[in-house]
Scaffold this active site. Structure first.
Site, PDB file in Angstrom:
ATOM      1  N   ASP A  84       0.820  -0.689  -0.101  1.00 29.62           N
ATOM      2  CA  ASP A  84      -0.374   0.432   0.398  1.00 29.62           C
ATOM      3  C   ASP A  84       0.667   0.990   0.021  1.00 29.62           C
ATOM      4  OD1 ASP A  84      -3.332   1.062   1.396  1.00 29.62           O
ATOM      5  OD2 ASP A  84      -1.408   2.314   0.953  1.00 29.62           O
ATOM      6  N   ILE A  85       0.652   2.230  -0.631  1.00 26.91           N
ATOM      7  CA  ILE A  85       1.304   3.147  -0.888  1.00 26.91           C
ATOM      8  C   ILE A  85       1.345   4.358   0.440  1.00 26.91           C
ATOM      9  CG2 ILE A  85      -0.174   4.791  -1.858  1.00 26.91           C
ATOM     10  CD1 ILE A  85       1.544   5.611  -4.246  1.00 26.91           C
ATOM     11  N   ASN A  94     -13.091  -3.640   2.628  1.00 28.85           N
ATOM     12  CA  ASN A  94     -13.558  -2.040   2.552  1.00 28.85           C
ATOM     13  C   ASN A  94     -14.789  -2.620   1.264  1.00 28.85           C
ATOM     14  OD1 ASN A  94     -12.372  -1.276   4.600  1.00 28.85           O
ATOM     15  ND2 ASN A  94     -11.797   0.569   3.657  1.00 28.85           N
ATOM     16  N   HIS A 138     -10.307  -5.158  -3.598  1.00 27.01           N
ATOM     17  CA  HIS A 138      -8.970  -5.303  -2.788  1.00 27.01           C
ATOM     18  C   HIS A 138      -9.017  -6.216  -1.885  1.00 27.01           C
ATOM     19  CE1 HIS A 138     -10.154  -1.426  -2.580  1.00 27.01           C
ATOM     20  NE2 HIS A 138      -9.208  -1.363  -1.305  1.00 27.01           N
ATOM     21  N   MET A 139      -8.050  -7.310  -1.423  1.00 21.89           N
ATOM     22  CA  MET A 139      -8.245  -7.557   0.529  1.00 21.89           C
ATOM     23  C   MET A 139      -7.299  -6.826   0.946  1.00 21.89           C
ATOM     24  SD  MET A 139      -7.525 -10.470   2.409  1.00 21.89           S
ATOM     25  CE  MET A 139      -9.548 -11.554   1.474  1.00 21.89           C
ATOM     26  N   HIS A 140      -6.612  -5.914   2.015  1.00 20.78           N
ATOM     27  CA  HIS A 140      -6.078  -5.222   3.236  1.00 20.78           C
ATOM     28  C   HIS A 140      -5.163  -6.641   3.781  1.00 20.78           C
ATOM     29  CE1 HIS A 140      -6.859  -0.419   1.832  1.00 20.78           C
ATOM     30  NE2 HIS A 140      -8.045  -1.389   2.288  1.00 20.78           N
TER      31      HIS A 140
HETATM   32  P1  5GP Z   1     -10.383   1.078   0.085  1.00 18.30           P
HETATM   33  O1  5GP Z   1      -9.975   2.561   0.979  1.00 18.30           O
HETATM   34  O2  5GP Z   1      -9.836   1.151  -1.438  1.00 18.30           O
HETATM   35  O3  5GP Z   1     -10.253   0.305   0.731  1.00 18.30           O
HETATM   36  O4  5GP Z   1      -8.133   1.399  -0.222  1.00 18.30           O
HETATM   37  C1  5GP Z   1      -7.188   1.946  -1.057  1.00 18.30           C
HETATM   38  C2  5GP Z   1      -6.006   1.528  -0.838  1.00 18.30           C
HETATM   39  O5  5GP Z   1      -5.569   2.161  -2.528  1.00 18.30           O
HETATM   40  C3  5GP Z   1      -5.790   2.719   0.734  1.00 18.30           C
HETATM   41  O6  5GP Z   1      -4.854   1.941   0.976  1.00 18.30           O
HETATM   42  C4  5GP Z   1      -4.739   3.259  -0.615  1.00 18.30           C
HETATM   43  O7  5GP Z   1      -3.121   3.993   0.442  1.00 18.30           O
HETATM   44  C5  5GP Z   1      -4.076   2.618  -1.243  1.00 18.30           C
HETATM   45  N1  5GP Z   1      -3.326   3.382  -2.555  1.00 18.30           N
HETATM   46  C6  5GP Z   1      -4.283   4.181  -3.314  1.00 18.30           C
HETATM   47  N2  5GP Z   1      -3.557   4.551  -4.984  1.00 18.30           N
HETATM   48  C7  5GP Z   1      -2.437   3.636  -4.877  1.00 18.30           C
HETATM   49  C8  5GP Z   1      -1.584   3.800  -5.773  1.00 18.30           C
HETATM   50  O8  5GP Z   1      -1.176   3.774  -6.625  1.00 18.30           O
HETATM   51  N3  5GP Z   1      -0.448   2.601  -5.292  1.00 18.30           N
HETATM   52  C9  5GP Z   1      -0.534   1.949  -4.424  1.00 18.30           C
HETATM   53  N4  5GP Z   1      -0.181   0.962  -4.067  1.00 18.30           N
HETATM   54  N5  5GP Z   1      -1.292   1.682  -3.365  1.00 18.30           N
HETATM   55  C10 5GP Z   1      -2.561   3.010  -3.298  1.00 18.30           C
END
Ligand code: 5GP
Ligand code: ZN
Length: 109
Positions: free
Chosen positions: A29-30, A86, A99-101
């Protein structure tokens, strides 16, 4: 359609990829919210859990088994880890590509 995660899958956007097979990809995650924070996802563009149907049963099984294998490989079975998906804006989903964290260790703000 312009999807950041599809671009990472296609390698037209850089990411720190930690796992990849024919159907799944995982990258850091970025903006990590824990010491370890990896996103694991199907390469196919499925927007959210709400879009899943019977065709995705095997794929979703693989998603969980791969999360388990990565956690074991990275020695996370002890102390443990979190798997989070989420769903929808109210559920905290920002990127509309399922996606899964995978999170472990000290939480960050
Ligand atoms: P969500 O809130 O949709 O479940 O999680 C999206 C996740 O993607 C966030 O934790 C965010 O930091 C990560 N993210 C967003 N854009 C990028 C990206 O361009 N590259 C990477 N590696 N992670 C990203
Ligand atoms: Zn996508």
């Amino acid at each position: 359609m312009d999807c950041i995660f599809c671009r990472i899958v296609e390698k037209s956007q850089p990411a720190d990829i930690v796992y990849e097979d024919d159907a799944l990809i995982a990258f850091k995650d970025i903006r990590p919210k824990s010491d370890i924070h990896v996103l694991l996802l199907p390469k196919a563009h499925i927007p959210t859990v709400n879009d899943l149907d019977e065709h995705h049963v095997t794929l979703m099984g693989r998603l969980f088994l791969t999360a388990k294998k990565l956690a074991a490989q990275w020695s996370l079975v002890e102390p443990g880890y979190r798997l989070r998906v989420n769903v929808g804006r109210g559920g905290g989903q920002i990127i509309d590509h399922l996606h899964m964290h995978l999170l472990s260790g000290q939480r960050k703000r």
